[in-house]
Design an enzyme around this catalytic site. Structure first.
Site, PDB file in Angstrom:
ATOM      1  N   TYR A  69      27.491  10.735 -34.673  1.00  0.00           N
ATOM      2  CA  TYR A  69      27.215  10.441 -36.084  1.00  0.00           C
ATOM      3  C   TYR A  69      27.813  11.528 -36.988  1.00  0.00           C
ATOM      4  O   TYR A  69      28.462  11.241 -37.993  1.00  0.00           O
ATOM      5  CB  TYR A  69      25.692  10.372 -36.236  1.00  0.00           C
ATOM      6  CG  TYR A  69      25.159   9.965 -37.578  1.00  0.00           C
ATOM      7  CD1 TYR A  69      25.227   8.645 -38.012  1.00  0.00           C
ATOM      8  CD2 TYR A  69      24.514  10.896 -38.388  1.00  0.00           C
ATOM      9  CE1 TYR A  69      24.687   8.265 -39.238  1.00  0.00           C
ATOM     10  CE2 TYR A  69      23.972  10.519 -39.602  1.00  0.00           C
ATOM     11  CZ  TYR A  69      24.063   9.207 -40.028  1.00  0.00           C
ATOM     12  OH  TYR A  69      23.521   8.845 -41.230  1.00  0.00           O
ATOM     13  N   LYS A 117      30.658  11.142 -39.863  1.00  0.00           N
ATOM     14  CA  LYS A 117      30.276  11.389 -41.251  1.00  0.00           C
ATOM     15  C   LYS A 117      31.143  12.459 -41.918  1.00  0.00           C
ATOM     16  O   LYS A 117      31.485  12.324 -43.092  1.00  0.00           O
ATOM     17  CB  LYS A 117      28.797  11.785 -41.328  1.00  0.00           C
ATOM     18  CG  LYS A 117      27.840  10.627 -41.025  1.00  0.00           C
ATOM     19  CD  LYS A 117      28.090   9.426 -41.907  1.00  0.00           C
ATOM     20  CE  LYS A 117      26.939   8.446 -41.940  1.00  0.00           C
ATOM     21  NZ  LYS A 117      27.267   7.238 -42.723  1.00  0.00           N
TER      22      LYS A 117
END
Length: 299
Positions: free
Chosen positions: A164, A168
């Site tokens: 993640y 991001k």
């Protein structure tokens, strides 16, 4: 002055619930025609639901205009079709909020490569595919407002979220280049790093914090960042009604020559290299090279 989106068309991905739903409802309330995209799956990206249809019904019940789309952001051909369908119905696309996302949290030691790739594919590649699908339309219109969704995990790290976090921070980097490339066609591109109590985070927040971090307390930043007078190339943190700006900065640095141009020289001058006095906030990658040139000329 009231921020309005009359005669504007917006696509919001992952808009079946949480932040995306809140963005879609608020854009519609302010006059936008909204495409509500949501695969409607569970948090790990599996399964389907009719979440997008429900949000469209909410918008229409409040007197707004909306249509639903159940396609995956990872399928570029579908996003191209969606753009064509939207333009056919409403004539253009002015706003894109890339909000769709999934979580497959595990420590890196236990994370399967497939879980790494899938999360990066949905967040980073999915946002890139959606943006690519609308980019030419926005260039032709000489108008576009695009919002990427990063995270404090991407900016600063978080245990158990290597996949993640990588995706991001990648989105923040994508924003920076697209803001430069889009400038001549009045396309503004920004990044939001939201902290909100949603389906994605409900088991990570204590109950009272979950309420304090309602999506409605993030939405004002997202709406502003896709408005006509929005800035560009910003990273904005938002949560519980607190709004912050995050920057990628560069220290003035230290020029090393002769015997000092060595690993030992780096070690000896580490404090000067990392001294944040007079720190820079480059607006493009070229500015790092320019700062080095200035050091050479001065040294």
């Amino acid at each position: 002055m009231t921020i309005r989106f009359d005669n504007r068309v917006a696509i919001v991905t992952g808009a079946g619930g949480g932040l995306g739903r809140t963005y879609a409802l608020e854009l519609a309330r302010r006059g936008a025609k909204v495409v509500v995209n949501d695969l409607g799956g569970s948090r790990d990206g599996t399964g389907h639901s009719d979440a997008a249809l429900k949000v469209v019904e909410e918008i229409k019940a409040a007197g707004g205009e909306a249509m639903s789309d159940g396609g995956s952001v990872t399928e570029y051909e579908h996003m191209v079709e969606l753009v064509a369908k939207t333009k056919e119905k409403w004539g253009g696309i002015h706003v894109l909020i890339n909000n769709a996302g999934v979580l497959r949290d595990k420590s890196f030691a236990k994370m399967e490569p497939a879980d790494f790739k899938f999360v990066v594919d949905v967040h980073l590649n999915g946002s890139a595919m959606c943006t690519k699908a609308v980019w030419e339309t926005m260039r032709e219109q000489n108008y576009g407002r695009i919002l990427m969704t990063a995270s404090s995990t991407g900016l600063y790290g978080n245990f158990g979220q290597a996949n993640y976090g990588a995706a991001k921070l990648g989105l923040a980097g994508l924003t920076k280049t697209l803001a430069i490339e889009g400038a001549k066609n009045n396309i503004k591109v920004n990044t939001i790093a939201p902290t909100a109590g949603t389906r994605m985070t409900e088991d990570l927040f204590p109950a009272e914090a979950f309420a304090a971090f309602a999506p409605e307390k993030v939405a004002p930043a997202a709406i502003y960042l896709v408005s006509e007078d929005a800035p560009t190339n910003m990273i904005v943190g938002a949560g519980a009604g607190v709004f912050q700006a995050a920057y990628v900065t560069l220290t003035q640095g230290k020029l090393l020559t002769g015997d000092e141009l060595s690993a030992e020289g780096i070690a000896a001058h580490w404090a000067e290299i990392t001294d944040r006095t007079g720190e820079l906030t480059p607006q493009s990658g070229a500015e790092q090279s320019l700062s080095i040139m200035r050091k050479l000329q001065g040294g």
